[in-house]
Design a protein around this motif. Sequence first.
Motif, PDB file in Angstrom:
ATOM      1  N   ASN A   1      30.605  -5.089 -33.648  1.00 38.38           N
ATOM      2  CA  ASN A   1      30.941  -5.013 -35.070  1.00 38.38           C
ATOM      3  C   ASN A   1      31.516  -6.326 -35.580  1.00 38.38           C
ATOM      4  O   ASN A   1      31.187  -6.770 -36.675  1.00 38.38           O
ATOM      5  N   TRP A   2      32.396  -6.937 -34.808  1.00 34.75           N
ATOM      6  CA  TRP A   2      32.968  -8.224 -35.220  1.00 34.75           C
ATOM      7  C   TRP A   2      31.896  -9.309 -35.304  1.00 34.75           C
ATOM      8  O   TRP A   2      31.910 -10.136 -36.206  1.00 34.75           O
TER       9      TRP A   2
ATOM     10  N   THR B   1      28.818  -8.920 -36.069  1.00 35.09           N
ATOM     11  CA  THR B   1      28.062  -8.675 -37.291  1.00 35.09           C
ATOM     12  C   THR B   1      28.832  -9.158 -38.510  1.00 35.09           C
ATOM     13  O   THR B   1      28.269  -9.795 -39.403  1.00 35.09           O
ATOM     14  N   ILE B   2      30.144  -8.858 -38.541  1.00 36.66           N
ATOM     15  CA  ILE B   2      30.977  -9.299 -39.663  1.00 36.66           C
ATOM     16  C   ILE B   2      30.997 -10.824 -39.752  1.00 36.66           C
ATOM     17  O   ILE B   2      30.919 -11.394 -40.832  1.00 36.66           O
ATOM     18  N   TRP B   3      31.061 -11.491 -38.595  1.00 34.36           N
ATOM     19  CA  TRP B   3      31.100 -12.956 -38.579  1.00 34.36           C
ATOM     20  C   TRP B   3      29.720 -13.576 -38.762  1.00 34.36           C
ATOM     21  O   TRP B   3      29.587 -14.802 -38.797  1.00 34.36           O
ATOM     22  N   GLY B   4      28.677 -12.745 -38.827  1.00 25.88           N
ATOM     23  CA  GLY B   4      27.328 -13.257 -39.034  1.00 25.88           C
ATOM     24  C   GLY B   4      26.693 -13.837 -37.788  1.00 25.88           C
ATOM     25  O   GLY B   4      25.772 -14.638 -37.877  1.00 25.88           O
TER      26      GLY B   4
ATOM     27  N   ASN C   1      25.286 -12.002 -35.309  1.00 24.85           N
ATOM     28  CA  ASN C   1      24.553 -10.973 -34.588  1.00 24.85           C
ATOM     29  C   ASN C   1      23.178 -11.472 -34.171  1.00 24.85           C
ATOM     30  O   ASN C   1      22.623 -12.388 -34.747  1.00 24.85           O
TER      31      ASN C   1
ATOM     32  N   GLN D   1      34.274   2.017 -48.436  1.00 29.93           N
ATOM     33  CA  GLN D   1      33.464   0.819 -48.665  1.00 29.93           C
ATOM     34  C   GLN D   1      34.209  -0.260 -49.442  1.00 29.93           C
ATOM     35  O   GLN D   1      34.014  -1.447 -49.219  1.00 29.93           O
TER      36      GLN D   1
ATOM     37  N   TYR E   1      36.752  -1.964 -46.870  1.00 27.56           N
ATOM     38  CA  TYR E   1      36.314  -2.130 -45.480  1.00 27.56           C
ATOM     39  C   TYR E   1      36.646  -3.518 -44.935  1.00 27.56           C
ATOM     40  O   TYR E   1      37.072  -3.654 -43.797  1.00 27.56           O
ATOM     41  N   ASN E   2      36.476  -4.557 -45.720  1.00 29.50           N
ATOM     42  CA  ASN E   2      36.724  -5.927 -45.244  1.00 29.50           C
ATOM     43  C   ASN E   2      38.147  -6.405 -45.523  1.00 29.50           C
ATOM     44  O   ASN E   2      38.465  -7.573 -45.304  1.00 29.50           O
TER      45      ASN E   2
ATOM     46  N   TYR F   1      42.748  -2.915 -43.662  1.00 32.98           N
ATOM     47  CA  TYR F   1      41.807  -1.824 -43.393  1.00 32.98           C
ATOM     48  C   TYR F   1      42.378  -0.788 -42.424  1.00 32.98           C
ATOM     49  O   TYR F   1      42.342   0.407 -42.698  1.00 32.98           O
TER      50      TYR F   1
END
Length: 180
Positions: free
Chosen positions: A45-46, A48-51, A53, A125, A128-129, A133
Amino acid sequence: SELTLFIFFYILTLNLKKWPVNILNDKKFLFLLLLAIYITLVEANWMTIWGRNNRIIDYILAISGSESSILIIIAGYSIFFLVKDLKIKYSSIINRIASYTFGILLIHDHNFLRAILWNYFVDVQRWYNSPLYFILLLISGGCIFFVCSAIDYCRQELLERPFVKSLVWKKICQKFDSII
């Protein structure tokens, strides 16, 4: 569907009872497995958040995206086998709170209420960021637990005690049992 998932868990649990797997008694293994799943999902998940992936991260998130995913099922069974032999001293407070938990599950995870609760009342939503959170998630989870507990308490006091535990209800059940 949830019924299919329930049947799967029921059959899986029956098979584990009939043919026990010895490694499920190894608490250290279960803890490390649970920790590995948790770290894998948090890292994915992290990333993906940091881009950052890639196909592997996308695959991990794809197979763990719902409560019926294989990683979540393995984690759930790991938690169960970790605590199944735990000896806990009797506590009337814990037992009273525990009597509400099934009602809490049925209320907050109902197909109709789930979307309303998480999309409108809690609005996950939107924040979320946010750096807050996890704090907001804990507060909203506590509020949901409290409100659903109050609803289930009312159900127990207004419906279960007067009707289900009455002599009339017991006689109806006995009559029904004799017919069957």
